[in-house]
Design an enzyme around this catalytic site. Structure first.
Site, mmCIF file in Angstrom:
data_model
loop_
_atom_site.group_PDB
_atom_site.id
_atom_site.type_symbol
_atom_site.label_atom_id
_atom_site.label_comp_id
_atom_site.label_asym_id
_atom_site.label_seq_id
_atom_site.Cartn_x
_atom_site.Cartn_y
_atom_site.Cartn_z
ATOM 1 N N LYS A 15 -3.550 -7.769 -6.672
ATOM 2 C CA LYS A 15 -3.018 -7.796 -5.146
ATOM 3 C C LYS A 15 -3.319 -6.267 -4.716
ATOM 4 O O LYS A 15 -2.783 -5.632 -5.276
ATOM 5 C CB LYS A 15 -1.569 -8.442 -5.144
ATOM 6 C CG LYS A 15 -1.400 -8.728 -3.654
ATOM 7 C CD LYS A 15 0.180 -9.528 -3.766
ATOM 8 C CE LYS A 15 0.585 -9.961 -2.459
ATOM 9 N NZ LYS A 15 1.873 -10.553 -2.348
ATOM 10 N N HIS A 43 3.265 -3.969 -4.722
ATOM 11 C CA HIS A 43 3.709 -4.609 -6.069
ATOM 12 C C HIS A 43 2.361 -4.577 -7.004
ATOM 13 O O HIS A 43 2.535 -4.230 -8.253
ATOM 14 C CB HIS A 43 3.971 -6.165 -5.901
ATOM 15 C CG HIS A 43 5.216 -6.249 -5.336
ATOM 16 N ND1 HIS A 43 5.943 -7.604 -5.345
ATOM 17 C CD2 HIS A 43 6.078 -5.586 -4.371
ATOM 18 C CE1 HIS A 43 7.349 -7.257 -4.844
ATOM 19 N NE2 HIS A 43 7.113 -6.304 -4.210
ATOM 20 N N ARG A 93 19.495 -5.593 5.135
ATOM 21 C CA ARG A 93 19.588 -5.736 3.705
ATOM 22 C C ARG A 93 20.573 -4.793 2.953
ATOM 23 O O ARG A 93 20.511 -3.734 3.499
ATOM 24 C CB ARG A 93 18.123 -5.563 3.136
ATOM 25 C CG ARG A 93 18.052 -5.808 1.444
ATOM 26 C CD ARG A 93 16.713 -5.714 0.873
ATOM 27 N NE ARG A 93 16.799 -5.936 -0.379
ATOM 28 C CZ ARG A 93 15.614 -5.503 -1.206
ATOM 29 N NH1 ARG A 93 14.483 -5.010 -0.966
ATOM 30 N NH2 ARG A 93 15.799 -5.843 -2.574
ATOM 31 N N ASN A 101 9.760 -5.050 -10.749
ATOM 32 C CA ASN A 101 10.814 -4.149 -11.356
ATOM 33 C C ASN A 101 10.484 -3.916 -13.088
ATOM 34 O O ASN A 101 10.783 -2.914 -13.576
ATOM 35 C CB ASN A 101 12.212 -4.737 -11.408
ATOM 36 C CG ASN A 101 12.681 -4.760 -9.823
ATOM 37 O OD1 ASN A 101 12.528 -5.987 -9.265
ATOM 38 N ND2 ASN A 101 13.305 -3.878 -9.465
ATOM 39 N N HIS A 138 7.351 -5.335 11.305
ATOM 40 C CA HIS A 138 8.049 -5.918 12.411
ATOM 41 C C HIS A 138 7.116 -6.240 13.310
ATOM 42 O O HIS A 138 5.903 -5.619 13.633
ATOM 43 C CB HIS A 138 8.996 -5.034 12.557
ATOM 44 C CG HIS A 138 10.208 -4.997 11.467
ATOM 45 N ND1 HIS A 138 11.636 -4.500 11.829
ATOM 46 C CD2 HIS A 138 10.214 -5.528 10.213
ATOM 47 C CE1 HIS A 138 12.086 -4.445 10.627
ATOM 48 N NE2 HIS A 138 11.470 -5.311 9.791
ATOM 49 N N HIS A 164 5.782 -6.854 5.155
ATOM 50 C CA HIS A 164 7.060 -5.867 5.529
ATOM 51 C C HIS A 164 6.930 -5.446 6.622
ATOM 52 O O HIS A 164 8.011 -4.925 7.405
ATOM 53 C CB HIS A 164 7.165 -4.958 4.628
ATOM 54 C CG HIS A 164 7.474 -5.248 3.150
ATOM 55 N ND1 HIS A 164 8.949 -5.790 2.953
ATOM 56 C CD2 HIS A 164 7.026 -5.201 1.976
ATOM 57 C CE1 HIS A 164 8.976 -5.964 1.786
ATOM 58 N NE2 HIS A 164 7.976 -5.746 1.320
ATOM 59 N N TYR A 166 7.872 1.982 2.658
ATOM 60 C CA TYR A 166 7.198 1.664 1.499
ATOM 61 C C TYR A 166 6.163 2.724 1.180
ATOM 62 O O TYR A 166 5.552 2.573 -0.079
ATOM 63 C CB TYR A 166 6.543 0.336 1.925
ATOM 64 C CG TYR A 166 7.550 -0.688 1.610
ATOM 65 C CD1 TYR A 166 7.578 -1.247 0.444
ATOM 66 C CD2 TYR A 166 8.248 -1.112 2.532
ATOM 67 C CE1 TYR A 166 8.700 -2.486 -0.125
ATOM 68 C CE2 TYR A 166 9.502 -2.149 2.206
ATOM 69 C CZ TYR A 166 9.430 -2.686 0.923
ATOM 70 O OH TYR A 166 10.371 -3.712 0.784
#
Length: 716
Positions: free
Chosen positions: A193, A197, A435, A144, A412, A410, A253
């Site tokens: 990374k 992010h 969420r 953020n 599944h 993230h 995403y």
């Protein structure tokens, strides 16, 4: 010499001599085009309304006292939301200043940035930083903070020339330079990374490096901290996107990551156009933007695979930026204008001007949704998504087969999952993420525990479960080693089909799923044909759930729901969250379930080579905080353990109801006698009748041509 090596050499030459001469503003809205944008605001309706919205928000903001609180709250909390509001205000006021020339907007930005500069270095890491994430200083996670900087540096760039040199020095030395140090040194791991992010981090650092004329930071942003190209922006484009422009974490995403990718690309293109960043990897960014749009249903919602908040549509600001840049700076595709009109806004910028002008001149063409196989993985060899579409955008059938890679943290555990849409909504749905994002009152806005215990588990999806255990035992590290494989994809007018296999989700178990949309004479819509074959080296229990929207209205068997003492279906891997409402052991191998969904009927006929137990399920067991959302399913289960089994289903769309006039049309399915004639490793043969015609189809898993074909049609 490959493209990346050329880029590295060019960067070395440029950085050894410094960047180009500074000019402000220089990112989305540039000094050379400010006058044209200002004129465009008066000429082009979409640009005008977009600017009016920004200016109105800026006018409201500057009437309020500047508020730069000490960070204290998690996502959705008071200080969190205030700092988000501040970076939006900084950008809005920057735009308002450039187009109105009113110094009050620039002064407000200056005063706010000076307020941040006076405090920033005193702030420790955020007191409520997220577990297992790099903590920020302004927000609970460094991600953020990066978003804050991406927005803020654009606003600063727009008011740069209106701020006195002394104040600029204070802002840069006490705020932006400490932020650069924090993002590159304190957040070293995140900065390097290969992840969304990391994308936000390198974009924040690179854009700031350009605006502040700090070439060493730009170089790190592009090539990683060690400047060797193994990390940084270019490596992220190479590794996170497939050649088709698919982002490995999934559509939700992809939408989120696009903004830093395209904003930084715009800055690179403006400051160093000779790098031709928009040409990189065969115009990869343009493909990524187009693919994002193709990863939506016709109502604009993204396919909610992996961790996804299901309300997101292509109206989101990230796609507004992406679409504007794709049209203006990469390739002016007329169909993009159609989506821009539906978004009802443009970025008040050079790119937004071009989009608004083209729309005003009537250049828009309808957006075309395509049936396609979208490859996954940096080299395009890690499975993918099969998308089949039929019908107009106003009433389209859409089938998605997920045969993609794990999608990192993230992802599944839902190999060979299907989603089915029709009539502007979901029929067979995906739960998405568990969420309540940024709602601090619900577990602080974090992912809920049920995201791991339910939403990620295999049984929460429309795919096969073996022995009530999730694929790869729900271990990401194992799942990331393997991916499904495409067997066949074709999209002929009368038969669209996708087939994929997964051979590693369970030891000694091979799974093969083939899904198709088939047109037959007399049918209101295409039939959804689904054939799921499983083969193992020993006997197992097999479950194939279909999570559906709507109400059960008919079945081939008598449904007798339990009246009290409901029991959970199992103890682990998501089964503990499922109520078993009813179950019926079929006496033969076929049956059907009929659902009423959005005033339309959907009847799923099913059969197998083994006897089936049909279970009626609902979500909500073992949910102490009432966190799980509503959902229902019918599950096809083998009555006895087996080493091999083939599940066949055909879903027919038919009829409708008019609740106002209380009329019903075609409530009964016209499909009959579904049979599995044969099934083995090489092929499957099914038959059924529709109205007065009997059909027999062959699916040949080893055929390169005629993979699926109609082998017999008898009228009677």
């Amino acid at each position: 010499m490959n493209y990346l090596k050329k880029v590295v050499i060019v960067f070395y030459c440029l950085f050894s001599g410094g960047l180009y001469a500074q000019q402000h503003p220089s990112i989305m809205l540039t000094k050379a085009n400010v006058d044209a944008v200002r004129e465009g605001v008066e000429l082009y309706p979409l640009l005008k309304t977009s600017y009016q919205e920004i200016k109105q928000q800026a006018d409201v903001a500057i009437k309020q006292a500047i508020n730069v609180p000490v960070p204290a709250d998690g996502g959705g909390g008071v200080t969190h939301e205030q700092h988000k509001k501040n970076y939006n205000t900084i950008l809005n006021c920057g735009v308002a200043y450039q187009l109105s020339k009113d110094i009050k907007y620039a002064n407000y930005v200056k005063d706010m940035l000076l307020a941040y500069a006076a405090q920033y270095q005193k702030w420790p890491l955020h007191p409520k930083r997220k577990e297992n994430h790099q903590g920020g200083k302004i927000f609970w996670q460094a991600l953020n903070d990066c978003v804050w900087q991406v927005y803020t540096i654009q606003g600063y760039d727009m008011v740069y020339d209106a701020i006195a040199p002394k104040d600029r020095a204070t802002i840069e030395n006490k705020l932006f330079m400490p932020i650069l140090k924090f993002l590159t040194v304190d957040c070293y791991t995140t900065f390097n990374k290969i992840h969304n992010h990391g994308t936000w981090n390198v974009a924040a650092v690179g854009m700031t490096g350009y605006v502040l004329n700090k070439p060493e930071y730009v170089e790190m942003a592009l090539k990683g901290s060690k400047k060797d190209g193994k990390a940084g922006y270019l490596a992220q484009i190479d590794q996170l996107f497939s050649p088709d422009g698919y982002y490995m974490e999934g559509p939700y995403y992809q939408r989120y990551a696009l903004l830093p990718f395209v904003l930084f690309a715009k800055a690179i293109n403006n400051y160093q156009p000779n790098l031709k960043i928009f040409e990189y990897r065969d115009q990869l960014l343009a493909k990524a933007i187009n693919t994002s749009l193709q990863l939506t249903y016709t109502d604009g919602t993204f396919f909610p695979i992996n961790d996804a908040i299901k309300d997101k549509t292509y109206e989101t600001i990230e796609l507004v930026y992406g679409l504007n840049l794709a049209y203006a700076d990469i390739k002016p595709e007329a169909f993009l204008l159609d989506v821009a009109q539906k978004q009802k806004k443009v970025i008040v910028s050079d790119a937004g001007l071009k989009v608004a002008k083209a729309i005003a001149e009537g250049q828009s063409q309808p957006f075309k949704y395509l049936s396609q196989w979208i490859k996954d993985g940096g080299n395009g060899n890690e499975g993918g998504l099969g998308i089949l579409r039929s019908g107009s955008n106003q009433d389209q059938q859409c089938l998605l087969l997920k045969a993609a890679s794990q999608g990192m943290g993230h992802g599944h555990f839902d190999r060979l999952n299907i989603l089915y849409y029709d009539n502007n909504g979901e029929v067979f749905f995906d739960y998405g993420a568990s969420r309540f994002i940024n709602i601090e009152t619900k577990r602080g806005g974090h992912y809920l525990p049920e995201n791991n215990s339910w939403a990620k588990q295999t049984v929460a999806h429309n795919t096969l479960v073996v022995d009530q255990q999730s694929h790869y035992h729900a271990k990401v590290s194992e799942a990331e080693k393997y991916n499904p494989d495409l067997i066949h994809f074709s999209a002929e007018p009368n038969m669209q089909i996708v087939s994929a296999s997964e051979n590693h989700a369970y030891p000694g178990v091979k799974m093969l799923r083939t899904a198709a949309l088939i047109k037959i004479e007399g049918a209101h819509k295409d039939l959804l044909v689904d054939i799921f074959r499983v083969e193992a080296n020993k006997e197992h229990q097999y479950d194939l759930p279909f999570w559906y929207k709507g109400q059960l209205v008919d079945a081939s068997f008598k449904v007798e729901a339990y009246k009290n003492n409901l029991q959970a279906l199992g103890n682990n891997y998501g089964y503990q969250h499922i109520w078993l409402n009813a179950q019926n052991s079929l006496k033969d191998q076929s049956g059907f379930v009929s659902i009423l969904n959005n005033k339309r009927f959907y009847t799923t006929h099913f059969t197998s080579d083994k006897l089936l137990n049909v279970k009626m399920l609902s979500i909500g067991a073992n949910d102490p905080e009432m966190s799980l959302t509503e959902g229902k399913a019918f599950m096809l289960s083998s009555q006895a353990n087996a080493s091999e089994q083939t599940f066949v289903s055909i879903t027919e769309t038919h009829g409708n109801i008019d609740p106002v006039n209380e009329t019903v049309e075609s409530a009964y399915s016209q499909l009959r006698n579904l049979k599995l004639i044969s099934s083995d490793q090489k092929k499957a043969i099914i038959s059924f009748s529709y109205k007065n015609v009997a059909y027999r189809y062959e699916i040949d898993y080893q055929a390169k041509q005629n993979f699926a074909r109609l082998i017999q049609e008898n009228k009677f």
